[in-house]
Enzyme design. Structure first.
Site, PDB file in Angstrom:
ATOM      1  N   SER A   1       5.313  -3.731  -4.584  1.00 40.24           N
ATOM      2  CA  SER A   1       6.299  -2.668  -4.805  1.00 40.24           C
ATOM      3  C   SER A   1       5.904  -1.470  -3.961  1.00 40.24           C
ATOM      4  O   SER A   1       4.721  -1.323  -3.589  1.00 40.24           O
ATOM      5  CB  SER A   1       6.309  -2.267  -6.288  1.00 40.24           C
ATOM      6  OG  SER A   1       7.025  -1.067  -6.492  1.00 40.24           O
TER       7      SER A   1
ATOM      8  N   TYR B   1       2.144  -0.810 -14.838  1.00 42.00           N
ATOM      9  CA  TYR B   1       2.878  -1.577 -13.825  1.00 42.00           C
ATOM     10  C   TYR B   1       2.420  -1.184 -12.418  1.00 42.00           C
ATOM     11  O   TYR B   1       2.164  -2.053 -11.575  1.00 42.00           O
ATOM     12  CB  TYR B   1       4.374  -1.338 -13.988  1.00 42.00           C
ATOM     13  CG  TYR B   1       5.238  -2.090 -13.009  1.00 42.00           C
ATOM     14  CD1 TYR B   1       5.508  -3.438 -13.192  1.00 42.00           C
ATOM     15  CD2 TYR B   1       5.790  -1.446 -11.906  1.00 42.00           C
ATOM     16  CE1 TYR B   1       6.309  -4.135 -12.297  1.00 42.00           C
ATOM     17  CE2 TYR B   1       6.589  -2.137 -11.012  1.00 42.00           C
ATOM     18  CZ  TYR B   1       6.846  -3.473 -11.201  1.00 42.00           C
ATOM     19  OH  TYR B   1       7.634  -4.158 -10.311  1.00 42.00           O
TER      20      TYR B   1
END
Length: 240
Positions: free
Chosen positions: A135, A148
């Site tokens: 990400s 996360y």
């Protein structure tokens, strides 16, 4: 790499970015084996002609069950796309530690375990690839998603090290860094989201082009800012 005729194992392939990757790879002639947890979504993908395996990757037993379900089939491309978000913001209340553990396993430990399990059969192929989907948050975190973000940053580090270890072998090691994409995980964000179809297209282009990184969409801008000033990139993203 020409994906035509390649056998692909794609985790998290029944929705979001993974579903679009599966569809686009299939259209290019790849044989895609995908995993997911939602029975209805898996059945829908089977209706599109995919082999869809139920797999809960939030614990070791789920990863091992997936490996057993594959049998001894050859795998040319492994795409570790499955991830799991988790609410972990002390400003809003006490987080659930078990949910954090599940996120860490699904997003970090499961890819490492799958790579370790499948590396011998990837090495046996004339040409192979491992794609880890991280990400833009692997570059700089946001305050509201520390667990996360930490898993994605750790997977990025693992990918960089793995690429160095496998240098000279016939296995490409690719990191894909999406921006905010319009998926179930980002349903609470009203705007500024990339369509999953375009995100998938850019990831597959990196596979076909043999690029070590796919900095997708606005992640390219974040990478540029980070190269000039890591502190500025972190300052911008922490409030994102």
């Amino acid at each position: 790499m020409d994906v035509n005729g390649k056998t692909v194992l794609l985790t998290g392939g029944s929705a979001g970015i993974g579903r679009e990757i599966a569809r686009q790879l299939k259209a290019k002639g790849a044989n895609v084996i995908l995993t997911g947890r939602d029975p209805a979504r898996l059945e829908a993908m089977r209706g599109e002609g995919f082999e869809a395996l139920a797999a809960d990757l939030s614990h070791a037993a789920g990863v091992d069950a997936l490996a057993a379900a594959l049998g001894d089939r050859p795998i040319d491309i492994l795409i570790n796309n499955a991830g799991q978000g988790v609410a972990h913001d002390f400003r809003e209340g006490m987080p659930d530690p078990q949910a954090a553990d599940d996120c860490i396993y699904a997003t970090l430990n499961a890819p490492i375990r799958l790579i370790t399990t499948l590396l011998p059969r990837l090495r046996a192929r004339p040409q192979a690839a491992i794609i880890n989907v991280t990400s833009g948050l692997a570059i700089a975190p946001r305050a509201g998603s520390p667990v996360y973000c930490a898993t994605k940053a750790a997977l990025r580090s693992y990918t960089l090290a793995l690429r160095a270890q496998l240098a000279g072998e016939r296995i490409q090691v690719i990191e894909a860094l999406p921006p905010v994409v319009d998926t179930q995980m980002t349903a609470d964000r009203p705007r500024g989201k990339m369509p999953p179809q375009e995100c998938a297209r850019q990831i597959i282009a990196a596979i076909e082009g043999g690029k070590p990184e796919a900095n997708v969409g606005l992640t390219k801008v974040l990478r540029a800012v980070y190269s000039l000033s890591p502190a500025l990139a972190r300052q911008v993203m922490i409030r994102f």
